[in-house]
Design an enzyme around this catalytic site. Structure first.
Site, PDB file in Angstrom:
ATOM      1  N   LYS A 128      51.474  49.858  31.627  1.00 58.09           N
ATOM      2  CA  LYS A 128      51.777  49.998  33.043  1.00 58.09           C
ATOM      3  C   LYS A 128      52.274  51.420  33.311  1.00 58.09           C
ATOM      4  O   LYS A 128      52.784  52.091  32.429  1.00 58.09           O
ATOM      5  CB  LYS A 128      52.871  48.998  33.457  1.00 58.09           C
ATOM      6  CG  LYS A 128      52.502  47.535  33.260  1.00 58.09           C
ATOM      7  CD  LYS A 128      51.520  47.065  34.301  1.00 58.09           C
ATOM      8  CE  LYS A 128      51.314  45.557  34.221  1.00 58.09           C
ATOM      9  NZ  LYS A 128      50.302  45.097  35.192  1.00 58.09           N
TER      10      LYS A 128
ATOM     11  N   ASP B 140      50.306  39.584  28.205  1.00 59.34           N
ATOM     12  CA  ASP B 140      49.638  39.781  29.488  1.00 59.34           C
ATOM     13  C   ASP B 140      48.232  40.346  29.330  1.00 59.34           C
ATOM     14  O   ASP B 140      47.337  39.999  30.102  1.00 59.34           O
ATOM     15  CB  ASP B 140      50.475  40.711  30.368  1.00 59.34           C
ATOM     16  CG  ASP B 140      49.942  40.791  31.793  1.00 59.34           C
ATOM     17  OD1 ASP B 140      49.724  39.727  32.406  1.00 59.34           O
ATOM     18  OD2 ASP B 140      49.750  41.915  32.297  1.00 59.34           O
TER      19      ASP B 140
ATOM     20  N   LYS C  16      33.054  40.723  34.511  1.00 58.73           N
ATOM     21  CA  LYS C  16      32.681  42.060  34.970  1.00 58.73           C
ATOM     22  C   LYS C  16      31.304  42.426  34.442  1.00 58.73           C
ATOM     23  O   LYS C  16      30.983  42.215  33.277  1.00 58.73           O
ATOM     24  CB  LYS C  16      33.723  43.089  34.533  1.00 58.73           C
ATOM     25  CG  LYS C  16      35.072  42.896  35.220  1.00 58.73           C
ATOM     26  CD  LYS C  16      36.066  43.944  34.775  1.00 58.73           C
ATOM     27  CE  LYS C  16      37.408  43.751  35.477  1.00 58.73           C
ATOM     28  NZ  LYS C  16      37.322  43.967  36.924  1.00 58.73           N
TER      29      LYS C  16
ATOM     30  N   ARG D  27      53.250  24.378  47.610  1.00 59.96           N
ATOM     31  CA  ARG D  27      54.543  23.951  48.150  1.00 59.96           C
ATOM     32  C   ARG D  27      54.769  24.455  49.572  1.00 59.96           C
ATOM     33  O   ARG D  27      55.490  23.830  50.355  1.00 59.96           O
ATOM     34  CB  ARG D  27      55.673  24.466  47.247  1.00 59.96           C
ATOM     35  CG  ARG D  27      55.684  23.860  45.845  1.00 59.96           C
ATOM     36  CD  ARG D  27      56.948  24.292  45.101  1.00 59.96           C
ATOM     37  NE  ARG D  27      57.023  23.724  43.766  1.00 59.96           N
ATOM     38  CZ  ARG D  27      56.646  24.355  42.664  1.00 59.96           C
ATOM     39  NH1 ARG D  27      56.160  25.584  42.760  1.00 59.96           N
ATOM     40  NH2 ARG D  27      56.749  23.777  41.487  1.00 59.96           N
TER      41      ARG D  27
ATOM     42  N   LYS E 105      44.873  32.747  32.542  1.00 60.07           N
ATOM     43  CA  LYS E 105      45.709  33.173  31.418  1.00 60.07           C
ATOM     44  C   LYS E 105      47.128  33.407  31.933  1.00 60.07           C
ATOM     45  O   LYS E 105      47.331  33.583  33.148  1.00 60.07           O
ATOM     46  CB  LYS E 105      45.114  34.432  30.768  1.00 60.07           C
ATOM     47  CG  LYS E 105      44.968  35.645  31.703  1.00 60.07           C
ATOM     48  CD  LYS E 105      46.138  36.578  31.600  1.00 60.07           C
ATOM     49  CE  LYS E 105      45.953  37.819  32.435  1.00 60.07           C
ATOM     50  NZ  LYS E 105      47.129  38.680  32.535  1.00 60.07           N
TER      51      LYS E 105
ATOM     52  N   HIS F 238      42.616  39.759  27.257  1.00 59.29           N
ATOM     53  CA  HIS F 238      41.606  40.695  27.745  1.00 59.29           C
ATOM     54  C   HIS F 238      41.096  41.637  26.656  1.00 59.29           C
ATOM     55  O   HIS F 238      39.889  41.749  26.423  1.00 59.29           O
ATOM     56  CB  HIS F 238      42.174  41.538  28.891  1.00 59.29           C
ATOM     57  CG  HIS F 238      42.508  40.757  30.117  1.00 59.29           C
ATOM     58  ND1 HIS F 238      41.828  39.625  30.498  1.00 59.29           N
ATOM     59  CD2 HIS F 238      43.450  40.952  31.071  1.00 59.29           C
ATOM     60  CE1 HIS F 238      42.340  39.161  31.613  1.00 59.29           C
ATOM     61  NE2 HIS F 238      43.326  39.944  31.983  1.00 59.29           N
TER      62      HIS F 238
ATOM     63  N   ASP G 206      38.825  34.314  31.805  1.00 63.14           N
ATOM     64  CA  ASP G 206      39.245  35.696  31.557  1.00 63.14           C
ATOM     65  C   ASP G 206      38.340  36.556  32.429  1.00 63.14           C
ATOM     66  O   ASP G 206      37.167  36.744  32.106  1.00 63.14           O
ATOM     67  CB  ASP G 206      39.076  36.054  30.074  1.00 63.14           C
ATOM     68  CG  ASP G 206      39.561  37.471  29.766  1.00 63.14           C
ATOM     69  OD1 ASP G 206      39.704  38.266  30.716  1.00 63.14           O
ATOM     70  OD2 ASP G 206      39.784  37.781  28.585  1.00 63.14           O
ATOM     71  N   HIS G 207      38.883  37.074  33.532  1.00 66.34           N
ATOM     72  CA  HIS G 207      38.012  37.723  34.510  1.00 66.34           C
ATOM     73  C   HIS G 207      37.341  38.977  33.958  1.00 66.34           C
ATOM     74  O   HIS G 207      36.346  39.440  34.509  1.00 66.34           O
ATOM     75  CB  HIS G 207      38.801  38.045  35.792  1.00 66.34           C
ATOM     76  CG  HIS G 207      39.773  39.170  35.664  1.00 66.34           C
ATOM     77  ND1 HIS G 207      41.060  38.994  35.240  1.00 66.34           N
ATOM     78  CD2 HIS G 207      39.636  40.496  35.903  1.00 66.34           C
ATOM     79  CE1 HIS G 207      41.687  40.153  35.236  1.00 66.34           C
ATOM     80  NE2 HIS G 207      40.841  41.099  35.627  1.00 66.34           N
TER      81      HIS G 207
END
Length: 493
Positions: free
Chosen positions: A330, A229, A176, A39, A142, A234, A171-172
């Site tokens: 977190k 999340d 890895k 945008r 995700k 993950h 899914d990063h």
């Protein structure tokens, strides 16, 4: 390649540095073109200058090659449209016709770096303008759905516009190097696989925590929470890598079949599990950090979880009776992702123990980030007289392998998608199987507004109730040290 959300945070932090590294390492064709869609108003030149400035911030200084960076950004283009508006895709079609020289562009890779609200909209608009040909592929970030029902609806939408082999749910974590190394470690070493079962393993921990808050993502995070999340995607993937049976071959079918089998074997959560074996937390203000409810775009009475610890069971022959403890949070003391496998202690302890502290069973730590590597704790004799035994560490970290880089997860996965290899991407039935397990937990929270949500001061290891959950098994969380910048894989607090 077409990137939806090209002016967003994910694109500048992860996607563009990954694509630049692929170009720099000559792993993509020199004639590639990338069209950014968003945008925000940019022309091609302005967008190129914007990305060039961001690359200088998000690419390691040792990897910055001025000539390569300037050529890379010269292959970037930009189209300002609203991806939620169907009529705007007429402009996308015209721009792709100009760039490809084809009336019906087909050799395309789409990347949805957008808010999840657009995941179900974009594929239908692409289909409307016949931009979903058999050679196209689409990468979706995700979370793929917010619960089982929404995940099933998204799968229905995507398979109406694309075939399953064209859909790459990324899914990063699976990109890895050390996540993939779990498989090599298990299945390429004959000394471990015979022990990888309930007869020798006591319990398993899987931790993925961060020492940051939500970083101005309050609008997204307050509607998501730690379960959606991190846990549902993950961490459950890491459970699958740890627990899966050996695939017949490492290919897209056999590997992903074994992942689904793990999800299908997860022991359904009982009422006792919902009440006692799932601990939700939310960080509160501490001396240096503000609390979650004080973050931007977060409701002052929010009950969103920023910490989850839970006990999982796997009902199959290999793992029956072995608890898997997973946690994410977190504002933890450090950032770390690791798998800790606790083997059962030797049946008889014949050696001298200092102060009555006998060595426990062997511990295997697979560190995914940071300072990637593998560590095995074994009992060793203390030098000198007597026969005292203490635990010593045998560790292998990637930074000790002669400077061989671990590689970028996004670069690896984008390259796999370009080459048409979906092995490390999540299949549609796996998404639904995962949500099928977690959906009762979400419904329990929705229907039980008084379900506990424990506060924990920012900078600590979460609610003490998560330790009590572990104590039922005579276990305790493995908390790595705060300073993970040294060469050691592991150190005690």
């Amino acid at each position: 390649m077409v990137i939806f959300g090209a002016s967003g945070d994910l694109t500048k932090r992860k996607l563009m540095p990954a694509l630049y590294s692929l170009y720099k390492d000559k792993r993509i064709n020199k004639d590639f073109s990338i069209l950014g869609v968003g945008r925000t108003e940019y022309n091609d030149e302005d967008y190129q200058n914007y990305i060039l400035d961001e690359l200088k911030d998000f690419v390691d200084s040792d990897d910055q090659d001025k000539t390569a960076m300037e050529y890379f950004v010269s292959r970037l283009h930009y189209l300002s449209i609203d991806p939620s508006v169907e009529a705007d895709y007429e402009e996308l079609l015209v721009r792709l016709q100009e760039l490809t020289g084809e009336e019906r562009p087909s050799n395309l890779l789409y990347y949805l770096a957008t808010p999840p609200s657009l995941y179900g909209v974009i594929p239908l608009h692409l289909k409307k303008y016949h931009l979903n040909g058999k050679q196209t592929r689409i990468i979706v970030e995700k979370p793929f759905g917010y619960d089982l029902k929404s995940a099933q609806e998204l799968n229905r939408i995507y398979t109406s516009a694309f075939s399953e082999h064209q859909i790459y749910r990324i899914d990063h974590f699976l990109g890895k190097e050390t996540a993939q190394n779990i498989l090599a470690f298990r299945f390429a070493n004959g000394i471990f696989e015979p022990l990888w079962n309930r007869n020798y393993i006591d319990y398993v921990e899987i931790t993925a925590v961060e020492n940051l808050g939500i970083e101005n993502r309050g609008g997204y995070y307050d509607a998501s929470g730690a379960l959606r999340d991190m846990i549902q995607n993950h961490l459950i993937q890491l459970v699958a890598l740890t627990a899966m049976e050996p695939p017949v071959a490492f290919n897209e079918t056999d590997f992903r079949n074994e992942v689904v089998k793990v999800y299908d074997s997860l022991t359904p959560l009982s009422k006792v599990d919902l009440d006692e074996h799932v601990v939700r937390g939310q960080y509160t203000a501490s001396d240096k950090q503000k609390g979650y409810r004080e973050e931007k775009n977060v409701s002052p009475d929010s009950r969103t979880d920023t910490y989850i610890a839970m006990k999982l069971g796997i009902s199959n022959w290999r793992w029956s009776g072995v608890p898997f403890y997973v946690r994410t949070g977190k504002q933890m003391p450090t950032k770390v992702t690791e798998i800790v496998v606790h083997f059962k202690a030797a049946p008889h302890q014949m050696f001298h123990c200092t102060e009555g502290k006998c060595p426990k069973g062997n511990t295997l730590i697979i560190r995914i980030q940071p300072n990637e590597g593998v560590l095995l704790r074994v009992g060793m004799k203390v030098p000198g007289s007597g026969f005292e035994v203490k635990q010593a560490d045998l560790d292998l970290t990637y930074d000790k392998l002669g400077g061989i880089p671990a590689g970028d997860a996004y670069a690896r996965l984008i390259e796999d998608c370009i080459s048409g290899d979906p092995t490390l991407f999540t299949r549609g039935d796996a998404v639904e199987a995962s949500w099928r397990f977690f959906d009762p937990l979400l419904k329990y929270w929705n229907n039980s507004p008084d379900a506990p949500l424990y506060g924990y001061p920012a900078g600590t290891w979460g609610p003490l109730e998560s330790e009590a959950m572990m104590n039922e098994h005579g276990a305790a969380w493995t908390n790595p040290c705060k300073n993970l910048t040294n060469s050691n894989l592991y150190c005690e607090l």
